[in-house]
Write an enzyme that holds these catalytic residues in place. Structure first.
Site, PDB file in Angstrom:
ATOM      1  N   LYS A 221     -38.323  26.151 -17.453  1.00  0.00           N
ATOM      2  CA  LYS A 221     -36.998  25.616 -17.818  1.00  0.00           C
ATOM      3  C   LYS A 221     -36.826  24.199 -17.290  1.00  0.00           C
ATOM      4  CE  LYS A 221     -33.117  26.423 -15.182  1.00  0.00           C
ATOM      5  NZ  LYS A 221     -32.315  25.269 -14.812  1.00  0.00           N
ATOM      6  N   ASN A 222     -37.173  23.984 -16.011  1.00  0.00           N
ATOM      7  CA  ASN A 222     -36.854  22.699 -15.387  1.00  0.00           C
ATOM      8  C   ASN A 222     -37.787  21.571 -15.800  1.00  0.00           C
ATOM      9  OD1 ASN A 222     -34.651  23.861 -14.259  1.00  0.00           O
ATOM     10  ND2 ASN A 222     -35.571  24.210 -12.261  1.00  0.00           N
TER      11      ASN A 222
ATOM     12  N   CYS B  37     -24.963  24.994 -12.260  1.00  0.00           N
ATOM     13  CA  CYS B  37     -24.740  26.072 -11.282  1.00  0.00           C
ATOM     14  C   CYS B  37     -23.891  25.576 -10.114  1.00  0.00           C
ATOM     15  CB  CYS B  37     -26.082  26.541 -10.726  1.00  0.00           C
ATOM     16  SG  CYS B  37     -27.043  27.370 -11.969  1.00  0.00           S
TER      17      CYS B  37
ATOM     18  N   ARG C 256     -23.195  18.538  -5.519  1.00  0.00           N
ATOM     19  CA  ARG C 256     -24.439  18.139  -6.208  1.00  0.00           C
ATOM     20  C   ARG C 256     -24.341  16.652  -6.523  1.00  0.00           C
ATOM     21  NH1 ARG C 256     -26.728  22.879 -10.062  1.00  0.00           N
ATOM     22  NH2 ARG C 256     -28.626  21.681  -9.710  1.00  0.00           N
TER      23      ARG C 256
ATOM     24  N   ASP D  35     -35.041  27.990  -5.486  1.00  0.00           N
ATOM     25  CA  ASP D  35     -34.741  28.774  -6.693  1.00  0.00           C
ATOM     26  C   ASP D  35     -35.298  30.185  -6.624  1.00  0.00           C
ATOM     27  OD1 ASP D  35     -34.990  25.959  -9.004  1.00  0.00           O
ATOM     28  OD2 ASP D  35     -33.474  26.567  -7.549  1.00  0.00           O
TER      29      ASP D  35
ATOM     30  N   ARG E 163     -29.188  31.133 -19.410  1.00  0.00           N
ATOM     31  CA  ARG E 163     -29.496  29.695 -19.407  1.00  0.00           C
ATOM     32  C   ARG E 163     -30.957  29.454 -19.084  1.00  0.00           C
ATOM     33  NH1 ARG E 163     -26.811  26.754 -15.151  1.00  0.00           N
ATOM     34  NH2 ARG E 163     -28.256  25.207 -15.920  1.00  0.00           N
TER      35      ARG E 163
END
Ligand code: EPZ
Length: 420
Positions: A22-23, A117, A122, A306, A398
């Site tokens: 995903k990232n 999230c 952030r 994560d 997601r």
């Protein structure tokens, strides 16, 4: 409202094939805006963040053809740099990569301050610092970030904080800048290497990705015309490794890169799990109750933040008292309150949590607070006695492709139900 209903105490057994990361995908898709041409991306994870990004690029004028569920061809020759769907960009964190890529391609970019999230503060100061170092003006006001530059000139950037997003964004903005850019104290995650490899495949000149010094020699343009396959998802692979232990099961994880999993493999073995690894797959199995551990989350190659919630589930039912120190995010222990509803004995205070291991969790209705917490609660439901209900599935969707299908193939009794 959708929920997952999980009937627990089910050891997970069998094979799972890991999807693309995903990232990496949420950075490679906006990176295509740097190309004055077309390219094809394979092994994309079929998740909502990827579909959302494809919608954004289509609004900007890219032509996207879905060749299959996991492969797209993108034509970014006729984009309109000013036609960015600002409200859509607020929906997820990775939209800030539009700043680096559109600054590089159009010398201007505007996005909504990113959502994503809720892990606490952030900040994006390192992103802004990088763009300004390259010669851009950045204005943050009215809930938007606007970046503009007459010209982007290569320079040296020292990251005050090791940041995945800022490292990638600086790379994106530097690829078409004049001269050489050096990013020092760069993040080294596998997805950063993947973005650099993608850009080099399209004609960029980036060296040193995966180390803490990345050198980018600016080029005139990226022509594209190539095909690139997204790297397997290190975090999804780690999630299933830890699910094998939490469920007292035996899982073979295919299409992973075990080199990216070294910190997780080390911890699983340290607490008494079993791992056999062989380059692009590994087998993880449970033979006896795991024992306590101390975990400190760190930038790669340290233990990934994560995977912290997923490790928390394993430690909640391990023997003895364990501690997790979360060094990356201010607020990543919301999941522990949900596990305590299931009978865990966890005390979370600021950036640390103490886990007094219990023998067994028991079912409860639980609520995912973010993507990885959601994965952890599914693991907990599979391990627990009784029928657990997991809510707030949008977080999970997601970043995990067909998660209940993958768990069901491993023997989990899990159904997605729409609750009136
Ligand atoms: C990426 O977020 C990931 N998201 C996160 O994964 C992951 O937790 C994080 O990297 C760390 O690995 C994506 O890639 C889309 P950072 P990012 O910039 O880039 C501070 C998931 O579950 N910082 O590496 O936003 C920041 O506060 C998600 O897949 C600054 O101070 O994270 C944090 O403490 C959740 N200033 C630390 O650096 C900045 O300008 C690391 O953040 C930027 C970051």
């Amino acid at each position: 409202m959708e929920k997952l209903v999980i009937t627990g105490k089910t050891p997970l057994k069998g094979e799972v094939v890991i999807s693309g990361a995903k990232n990496a995908a949420v950075a490679i898709i906006p990176a295509t805006l740097l190309i004055n041409g077309t390219c094809t991306i394979e092994n994309l994870p079929n998740i909502s963040d990827v579909r959302l990004y494809c919608d954004i690029l289509t609004e900007i004028g890219a032509k996207i053809t879905w060749n299959s569920e996991h492969e797209i061809t993108i034509d970014t020759r006729n984009i309109d740099c000013n036609n960015i769907p600002i409200e859509t960009t607020r929906k997820f964190r990775a939209s800030y990569y539009l700043l680096g890529s559109l600054l590089g391609r159009c010398k201007s970019a505007k996005v909504g301050i990113p959502g994503g999230c809720n892990l606490g503060a952030r900040p994006i100061d390192q992103h802004i610092k990088s763009f300004e170092a390259l010669g851009a003006n950045v204005d943050v006001s009215g809930g938007n970030i606007v970046a503009k530059a007459k010209k982007l000139k290569g320079t040296s950037i020292y990251m005050d904080v090791v940041s995945v997003g800022a490292t990638i964004n600086a790379m994106l903005a530097a690829v078409l800048a004049e001269g050489q850019t050096i990013i020092d104290n760069a993040a080294k995650e596998p997805h950063i290497v993947d973005v650099a490899n993608f850009l080099n495949t399209m004609g960029a000149d980036i060296r040193g990705a995966g180390t803490d010094i990345i050198k980018i020699n600016g080029v005139k343009e990226l022509k594209g015309g190539a095909t690139y396959s997204v790297v397997p998802d290190q975090i999804e692979a780690g999630t299933f490794m830890l699910a094998a232990i939490a469920s007292k099961g035996d899982i073979t994880i295919r299409n992973c890169i075990t080199k990216h999993l070294e910190s997780i493999i080390a911890k699983v073995v340290e607490i008494g799990g079993n791992v056999y690894e062989n380059g692009d797959y590994c087998r993880v199995w449970y033979t006896r109750r795991t024992h306590k551990a101390t975990i400190k989350t760190l930038p790669y190659p340290g233990f990934p933040t994560d995977l912290q919630p997923q490790m928390g589930v394993v430690l909640a039912i391990s023997e003895g008292t364990s501690v997790i120190n979360e060094s990356i995010w201010d607020s990543r222990f919301q999941y522990t309150a949900e596990l305590n509803k299931m009978g865990a004995k966890i005390t979370a205070q600021g950036k640390s949590a103490v886990f007094e291991g219990v023998h067994e969790l028991s079912a409860a209705p639980v609520y995912a607070s973010d993507l990885r917490a959601g994965a952890a609660l599914i693991m907990a439901g599979i391990a627990a006695k009784g029928k657990t209900e997991v809510y707030n599935l949008h977080h999970i969707d997601r970043g995990y492709e067909n998660i209940e299908e993958k768990f069901r193939k491993l023997g989990a009794k899990i159904e997605r139900v729409i609750e009136e």
